[in-house]
Write an enzyme that holds these catalytic residues in place. Structure first.
Site, mmCIF file in Angstrom:
data_model
loop_
_atom_site.group_PDB
_atom_site.id
_atom_site.type_symbol
_atom_site.label_atom_id
_atom_site.label_comp_id
_atom_site.label_asym_id
_atom_site.label_seq_id
_atom_site.Cartn_x
_atom_site.Cartn_y
_atom_site.Cartn_z
ATOM 1 N N GLY A 189 -88.439 30.287 -50.419
ATOM 2 C CA GLY A 189 -88.672 31.724 -50.311
ATOM 3 C C GLY A 189 -90.129 32.083 -50.506
ATOM 4 O O GLY A 189 -90.462 33.061 -51.186
ATOM 5 N N ASN A 238 -92.521 33.107 -48.408
ATOM 6 C CA ASN A 238 -93.236 33.938 -47.450
ATOM 7 C C ASN A 238 -93.662 35.290 -48.007
ATOM 8 O O ASN A 238 -94.405 36.028 -47.360
ATOM 9 C CB ASN A 238 -92.393 34.159 -46.189
ATOM 10 C CG ASN A 238 -91.066 34.829 -46.487
ATOM 11 O OD1 ASN A 238 -90.116 34.153 -46.855
ATOM 12 N ND2 ASN A 238 -90.989 36.152 -46.370
ATOM 13 N N TYR A 241 -76.952 40.829 -58.960
ATOM 14 C CA TYR A 241 -78.291 40.275 -59.182
ATOM 15 C C TYR A 241 -78.425 39.701 -60.585
ATOM 16 O O TYR A 241 -78.839 38.552 -60.772
ATOM 17 C CB TYR A 241 -79.361 41.340 -58.944
ATOM 18 C CG TYR A 241 -80.746 40.838 -59.301
ATOM 19 C CD1 TYR A 241 -81.394 39.910 -58.485
ATOM 20 C CD2 TYR A 241 -81.383 41.252 -60.467
ATOM 21 C CE1 TYR A 241 -82.639 39.413 -58.818
ATOM 22 C CE2 TYR A 241 -82.631 40.757 -60.812
ATOM 23 C CZ TYR A 241 -83.257 39.847 -59.977
ATOM 24 O OH TYR A 241 -84.494 39.343 -60.317
#
Length: 308
Positions: A20, A22, A175
């Site tokens: 992840g 980016n 989450y």
């Protein structure tokens, strides 16, 4: 145990994989690791965004050694393919498990295997990737696995009988619970690595309260609106940019004083230079670790080649 974010150890010769990578903390950790001399592999779902991040690092870090590789941590086949590619490498010094959903969907969604999507993305994919990539970590002296946790672990309960949130889903719960499970995994992984006599350290970190509005603007990586910047800057007293949040996983990756089982976060909890932090008792509980490990194996369909 002191640390200066602007004077990190030399990392030439090291290979680091950041999932992840980016955007957000993952991007800035990749940039900082590349600036330290590491060869950084950005493992990302979107090829277009990954290439934008690679280009940004090369613009901002002259001579950076960086590449992109495809990885969708919510896709079982994609994870298997990424792990197979990692096994072809000579070494893997750091596996930084950063990818994840921060803004969970309002309604419960599932992956192709029927697992709740936030759990799948934030935990199960990384569990599978780590298990499959273990041989290349084992042949790299002093390798590290760094798991990104969250301050959210301080604010939620953790019912082991409802890890998939069947019938009790909320975006916040999804989450927070996934990040608790991620931290439990990181600590339990270190206990199992030690028991197996492996020369691999598992370290858990959290980046504090890091917001995009207080983060440097970078084309194709971080481009918050003026409204977002204004709103986030109103919270400046207790927040920081994601570039500063990235200091924590970078320290976990490179500091020779860091040991397996350590938990690092910003010195002032929500912001500041990285320091040792206090994890919640639940995430360090051995009985919880054993139970969660079994559930992760069950849900991911991935046996992990480390016993107890």
């Amino acid at each position: 145990m002191t640390w200066h974010p602007e004077a990190v150890p030399d990392a030439h010769g090291n290979t680091v994989v950041v999932t992840g990578a980016n955007a957000g903390v993952g991007y800035f950790a990749s940039e900082q690791l590349a600036a330290a001399g590491a060869h950084v592999v950005l493992a990302c779902r979107s090829q277009e965004r990954a290439e934008a991040a690679v280009s940004a690092i090369r613009r901002r870090v002259p001579g950076a050694s960086v590449e992109a590789t495809p990885l969708d941590v919510s896709d079982h086949a994609s994870v298997a393919g990424a792990a197979a590619a990692l096994l072809e490498r000579e070494r893997l010094d750091v596996l930084l498990l950063n990818a994840g959903i921060v803004h969970a969907p309002a309604d419960r969604a599932v992956d192709a295997r029927g697992n709740e999507l936030v759990l799948s993305t934030n935990v199960l994919g990384h569990f599978q990737l780590t298990a499959l990539a273990l041989p290349v970590l084992e042949r790299t002296p002093g390798a590290r696995i760094v798991t990104l946790g969250s301050l959210a672990t301080l604010l939620a309960r953790f019912p082991l009988d409802d890890l998939q949130l069947d019938g009790s889903y909320t975006s916040w719960k999804a989450y927070a619970q996934s990040k608790i499970a991620a931290q439990v995994f990181g600590f339990e992984l270190d206990r199992r690595l030690r028991a197996a006599g492996a020369d691999i350290a598992s370290v858990v970190v959290h980046p504090g309260y890091s917001t995009s509005g207080r983060t440097p603007g970078i084309r194709g990586v971080n481009q918050p609106s003026k409204v977002k910047r204004f709103a986030d800057n109103l919270q400046a007293a207790w927040t920081q940019g994601k570039d500063h949040g990235a200091w924590v996983p970078v320290r976990a990756a490179l500091d020779p004083e860091v040991r397996g089982g350590d938990f690092l976060g910003p010195r002032w909890v929500t912001k500041g230079v990285p320091a040792r932090a206090l994890a919640t008792p639940t995430t360090r509980d051995r009985a919880v670790g054993e139970r969660v490990w079994a559930l992760l194996e069950e849900y991911s369909g991935q046996r992990f080649p480390l016993g107890r």
